[in-house]
Scaffold this motif. Sequence first.
Motif, mmCIF file in Angstrom:
data_model
loop_
_atom_site.group_PDB
_atom_site.id
_atom_site.type_symbol
_atom_site.label_atom_id
_atom_site.label_comp_id
_atom_site.label_asym_id
_atom_site.label_seq_id
_atom_site.Cartn_x
_atom_site.Cartn_y
_atom_site.Cartn_z
ATOM 1 N N THR A 27 68.023 -47.604 12.970
ATOM 2 C CA THR A 27 69.281 -47.447 12.272
ATOM 3 C C THR A 27 69.790 -46.041 12.500
ATOM 4 O O THR A 27 69.096 -45.179 12.985
ATOM 5 N N THR A 28 71.055 -45.815 12.162
ATOM 6 C CA THR A 28 71.654 -44.504 12.339
ATOM 7 C C THR A 28 71.463 -43.671 11.098
ATOM 8 O O THR A 28 71.011 -44.142 10.069
ATOM 9 N N GLY A 29 71.845 -42.383 11.199
ATOM 10 C CA GLY A 29 71.743 -41.527 10.034
ATOM 11 C C GLY A 29 70.435 -40.759 10.019
ATOM 12 O O GLY A 29 69.781 -40.557 11.032
ATOM 13 N N GLN A 30 70.082 -40.313 8.816
ATOM 14 C CA GLN A 30 68.940 -39.441 8.644
ATOM 15 C C GLN A 30 67.681 -40.187 8.206
ATOM 16 O O GLN A 30 66.766 -39.576 7.673
ATOM 17 N N ALA A 31 67.632 -41.464 8.393
ATOM 18 C CA ALA A 31 66.450 -42.232 7.989
ATOM 19 C C ALA A 31 65.216 -41.740 8.729
ATOM 20 O O ALA A 31 65.266 -41.407 9.915
ATOM 21 N N ALA A 32 64.093 -41.680 8.027
ATOM 22 C CA ALA A 32 62.827 -41.291 8.654
ATOM 23 C C ALA A 32 62.386 -42.377 9.620
ATOM 24 O O ALA A 32 62.363 -43.566 9.273
ATOM 25 N N ARG A 33 62.011 -41.981 10.810
ATOM 26 C CA ARG A 33 61.565 -42.916 11.841
ATOM 27 C C ARG A 33 60.059 -43.106 11.698
ATOM 28 O O ARG A 33 59.288 -42.158 11.799
ATOM 29 N N ILE A 34 59.657 -44.347 11.462
ATOM 30 C CA ILE A 34 58.266 -44.652 11.106
ATOM 31 C C ILE A 34 57.657 -45.633 12.093
ATOM 32 O O ILE A 34 58.304 -46.608 12.497
ATOM 33 N N VAL A 35 56.403 -45.386 12.463
ATOM 34 C CA VAL A 35 55.608 -46.326 13.248
ATOM 35 C C VAL A 35 54.492 -46.857 12.350
ATOM 36 O O VAL A 35 53.844 -46.093 11.626
ATOM 37 N N VAL A 36 54.268 -48.157 12.394
ATOM 38 C CA VAL A 36 53.190 -48.812 11.640
ATOM 39 C C VAL A 36 52.102 -49.224 12.626
ATOM 40 O O VAL A 36 52.386 -49.893 13.625
ATOM 41 N N ILE A 37 50.859 -48.820 12.356
ATOM 42 C CA ILE A 37 49.724 -49.191 13.202
ATOM 43 C C ILE A 37 48.718 -49.941 12.342
ATOM 44 O O ILE A 37 48.068 -49.348 11.478
ATOM 45 N N ASP A 38 48.605 -51.236 12.565
ATOM 46 C CA ASP A 38 47.719 -52.067 11.754
ATOM 47 C C ASP A 38 47.386 -53.328 12.538
ATOM 48 O O ASP A 38 48.269 -53.937 13.136
ATOM 49 N N ASP A 39 46.106 -53.713 12.557
ATOM 50 C CA ASP A 39 45.721 -54.877 13.344
ATOM 51 C C ASP A 39 46.031 -56.195 12.650
ATOM 52 O O ASP A 39 45.983 -57.250 13.280
ATOM 53 N N HIS A 40 46.357 -56.151 11.351
ATOM 54 C CA HIS A 40 46.778 -57.365 10.651
ATOM 55 C C HIS A 40 48.282 -57.543 10.884
ATOM 56 O O HIS A 40 49.110 -56.894 10.234
ATOM 57 N N ARG A 41 48.623 -58.393 11.811
ATOM 58 C CA ARG A 41 50.007 -58.491 12.256
ATOM 59 C C ARG A 41 50.959 -58.913 11.145
ATOM 60 O O ARG A 41 52.074 -58.396 11.041
ATOM 61 N N THR A 42 50.531 -59.855 10.320
ATOM 62 C CA THR A 42 51.409 -60.298 9.228
ATOM 63 C C THR A 42 51.679 -59.149 8.267
ATOM 64 O O THR A 42 52.822 -58.925 7.843
ATOM 65 N N PHE A 43 50.623 -58.405 7.926
ATOM 66 C CA PHE A 43 50.786 -57.251 7.041
ATOM 67 C C PHE A 43 51.738 -56.239 7.655
ATOM 68 O O PHE A 43 52.637 -55.711 6.991
ATOM 69 N N ALA A 44 51.543 -55.940 8.950
ATOM 70 C CA ALA A 44 52.385 -54.961 9.632
ATOM 71 C C ALA A 44 53.848 -55.404 9.643
ATOM 72 O O ALA A 44 54.759 -54.598 9.411
#
Length: 221
Positions: free
Chosen positions: A8-25
């Motif tokens: 998204t645009t703007g000042q939103a924090a850019r986040i990466v999720v690393i988790d082997d449980h795909r549904t949870f991720a």
Amino acid sequence: MATEQSTTTGQAARIVVIDDHRTFAELLAAALNREGDLDCVGMAHGVQAGVELCFELSPDLVILDYRLPDGDGLQAAEQILARAPDTRIVMLTGDPNVHAIQRAASVGICGFLPKDGALDILLDVVRGVRTGEFVVAPALLSRLDLLGRKTVGPGPSLTGRELEVLRLMAAGQDVSTNARALGISTHTCRGYVKSILAKLDAHTQLEAVVAATKLGLLGSP
């Protein structure tokens, strides 16, 4: 395999999720993207894929599972922070233990939470660590305290005021909030933090809280 999400645009924090449980991720990514100031830009499901994705996307923050199929999240955190030390990392675990929290403190992770915790708490932590706060869930600190008291003798001498600052640090508040709570200036509060780190031979506030808990300086959980 890593998958990139739309940003998204703007000042939103850019986040990466690393988790082997795909549904949870996927559920976590969807929850993050519903927040106007947070943006999940990618997901990965292992150490190698997660590190490579972070190198590619340069996220502001990483939400990382402790247990991954090709190693543990701390190995991933070490590699990410070695290349991008300003990256904020929040670690989740379904099986907390004192050694993992100690390693997290030494690596430079700024949040350590139980994986089965409330989403609202996770979102608050993510926003907090963006501004420099660090957080360890109280339940994990309690476990550290119970384990640490059995093995550690007398610790360094802290003044009464330093102990007050230390307890506020353990609650996960930032320096400005702690200064207001104690009725002192932010500069003075930073001085107490610096003294505490020196006495506990710690490099970060999180590492100091871990050391203090092992030494029994934080009292009963």
